[in-house]
Scaffold this motif. Structure first.
Motif, PDB file in Angstrom:
ATOM      1  N   PHE A   1       0.780  -1.217   0.066  1.00 16.02           N
ATOM      2  CA  PHE A   1       0.039  -0.013  -0.041  1.00 16.02           C
ATOM      3  C   PHE A   1       0.859   1.225  -0.146  1.00 16.02           C
ATOM      4  CE2 PHE A   1      -3.370  -2.578   2.397  1.00 16.02           C
ATOM      5  CZ  PHE A   1      -3.905  -2.965   1.082  1.00 16.02           C
ATOM      6  N   LYS A   2       2.151   1.123   0.333  1.00 12.16           N
ATOM      7  CA  LYS A   2       2.961   2.296   0.499  1.00 12.16           C
ATOM      8  C   LYS A   2       3.781   2.352  -0.648  1.00 12.16           C
ATOM      9  CE  LYS A   2       2.657   4.702   4.330  1.00 12.16           C
ATOM     10  NZ  LYS A   2       2.257   5.926   4.434  1.00 12.16           N
ATOM     11  N   SER A   3       4.091   1.194  -1.360  1.00 10.20           N
ATOM     12  CA  SER A   3       5.061   1.108  -2.644  1.00 10.20           C
ATOM     13  C   SER A   3       4.463  -0.065  -3.451  1.00 10.20           C
ATOM     14  CB  SER A   3       6.400   1.135  -2.148  1.00 10.20           C
ATOM     15  OG  SER A   3       7.568   0.698  -3.077  1.00 10.20           O
ATOM     16  N   ALA A   4       4.878  -0.153  -4.982  1.00  8.77           N
ATOM     17  CA  ALA A   4       4.661  -1.086  -5.687  1.00  8.77           C
ATOM     18  C   ALA A   4       5.580  -2.080  -5.400  1.00  8.77           C
ATOM     19  CB  ALA A   4       4.789  -0.599  -7.107  1.00  8.77           C
ATOM     20  N   ASP A   5       6.780  -2.020  -4.556  1.00 10.85           N
ATOM     21  CA  ASP A   5       7.645  -2.793  -4.316  1.00 10.85           C
ATOM     22  C   ASP A   5       7.765  -3.047  -2.588  1.00 10.85           C
ATOM     23  OD1 ASP A   5       9.758  -4.394  -3.463  1.00 10.85           O
ATOM     24  OD2 ASP A   5      11.424  -3.130  -4.519  1.00 10.85           O
ATOM     25  N   PRO A   6       6.881  -3.806  -2.285  1.00 11.75           N
ATOM     26  CA  PRO A   6       6.643  -4.126  -0.600  1.00 11.75           C
ATOM     27  C   PRO A   6       7.793  -4.263  -0.123  1.00 11.75           C
ATOM     28  CG  PRO A   6       5.406  -5.836  -1.825  1.00 11.75           C
ATOM     29  CD  PRO A   6       6.212  -4.889  -3.057  1.00 11.75           C
ATOM     30  N   ALA A   7       8.721  -4.958  -0.354  1.00 12.02           N
ATOM     31  CA  ALA A   7      10.159  -5.155   0.139  1.00 12.02           C
ATOM     32  C   ALA A   7      10.836  -3.843   0.277  1.00 12.02           C
ATOM     33  CB  ALA A   7      11.019  -6.290  -0.562  1.00 12.02           C
ATOM     34  N   ARG A   8      10.531  -3.030  -0.869  1.00  7.66           N
ATOM     35  CA  ARG A   8      11.285  -1.842  -0.527  1.00  7.66           C
ATOM     36  C   ARG A   8      10.714  -0.873   0.743  1.00  7.66           C
ATOM     37  NH1 ARG A   8      10.452   3.450  -2.571  1.00  7.66           N
ATOM     38  NH2 ARG A   8      12.305   4.681  -3.011  1.00  7.66           N
ATOM     39  N   SER A   9       9.305  -0.890   0.577  1.00  6.12           N
ATOM     40  CA  SER A   9       8.597  -0.245   1.617  1.00  6.12           C
ATOM     41  C   SER A   9       8.993  -0.584   3.185  1.00  6.12           C
ATOM     42  CB  SER A   9       7.165  -0.382   1.520  1.00  6.12           C
ATOM     43  OG  SER A   9       6.440   0.143   2.455  1.00  6.12           O
TER      44      SER A   9
END
Length: 324
Positions: free
Chosen positions: A305-313
């Motif tokens: 929900f915070k980034s298209a890359d959840p691992a990055r979030s």
């Protein structure tokens, strides 16, 4: 709590990636058995699980990309067994979302929508048949309720599924999450209905219960609706509310943060819900505790929900919390 996950094979690694079913040693073993056509091992394993583990392994054994051909063979060779029907039905539910994607409704093509519903109907048929063969498995009710959200089943049917399911397993996290989802405004309810349900569940839950997840889930959904559907540039101000902060902290302290909580394989998933909220609340202390129980294997949601890359979030909030 961290020691529990280390015993499952999750070490303190520097690499961050989304958790996968094969990260659990038993899930990896049984998934290999399924691919090899060893139905007896898979069925025996599932039928001997505890309630908490049964919920975890329904996902771990039913979540595959595409459509593995072994599901049909398993069902055909054990047609009177509820387990292959349950897991094929759960897989069809996940497969339906693979077709639809998480796009906004107006961005989903007609062919995607048709395939989405076709797979949901197939899931519903398998799950209903599994329920007929074994009516006391709450995972059938969970699957039918989750499918029902996408098929817009009548509210009365959803309530029956939920109430019947929790009668067999009062602590079933998937049932509680699915009912909260059905009641949220972006699906078939309203903010008021979602929060009334979440607060009712929270107030009734025993100390240490995983079902406290409904509180962070509801607040995340409310913030998300404001950010996406209301296109509110100030949506993050939602987390500045003192009442929001107090409610999430109370749910945490009565749930997975309670000394009465007994860590299970589902604790990691629920820790993601709370960690996401603590990051939004900038509660560094509680964030650090929940991040350590997740280690470097976050779930896709709610971090996506915070980034298209959840691992990055996840990596970003972990860095802010100072957790190695």
């Amino acid at each position: 709590m961290l020691e529990f996950f280390k015993r499952l094979g999750f070490g303190s690694q520097d690499d961050i990636r989304l958790i996968q079913p094969d990260d659990d040693p038993d899930a990896a073993r049984i998934r290999q058995a399924l691919q090899a056509g060893d139905w007896n091992s898979a069925t025996s394993f599932y039928e001997n699980l505890s309630l908490r583990d049964r919920e975890f392994y329904t996902h771990a054994l039913g979540d595959w990309p595409g459509r593995p051909e072994f599901f049909d063979r398993w069902v055909n060779e054990q047609p009177q067994c509820p387990v292959p029907l349950l897991l094929r039905g759960y897989h069809s539910f996940k497969w339906a979302w693979e077709a639809r994607t998480g796009a906004m409704a107006e961005d989903v093509s007609r062919s995607q929508a048709d395939l989405f519903h076709e797979r949901l109907w197939a899931a519903q048929a398998d799950l209903q048949r599994s329920r007929e063969l074994r009516g006391d498995d709450a995972n059938c009710h969970w699957g039918l309720l989750a499918v029902g959200v996408g098929l817009s089943i009548p509210r009365s049917d959803a309530v029956v599924l939920f109430e019947d399911g929790i009668r067999h397993d009062p602590e079933h996290t998937g049932l509680h999450r699915s009912m909260a989802r059905l009641l949220c405004k972006k699906w078939h309810g309203s903010h008021k209905e979602m929060f009334e349900f979440a607060r009712q569940v929270s107030a009734a839950a025993p100390d240490g219960s995983l079902t406290q997840l409904v509180i962070p889930y509801a607040h995340t959904e409310r913030w998300l609706y404001r950010a996406v559907f209301e296109d509110d540039a100030a949506a993050d101000d939602y987390w500045d509310s003192g009442s929001v902060r107090r409610e999430i902290i109370e749910a945490y302290e009565r749930g997975i943060g309670s000394p009465a909580h007994q860590p299970s394989r589902l604790t990691r998933e629920i820790s993601n819900d709370f960690a996401f909220c603590f990051g939004c609340l900038q509660d560094r202390e509680r964030l650090a505790v929940t991040l350590r129980s997740i280690d470097n294997r976050p779930t896709e949601f709610p971090w996506s929900f915070k980034s298209a890359d959840p691992a990055r979030s996840f990596r970003k909030v972990k860095r802010w919390a100072g957790v190695e």
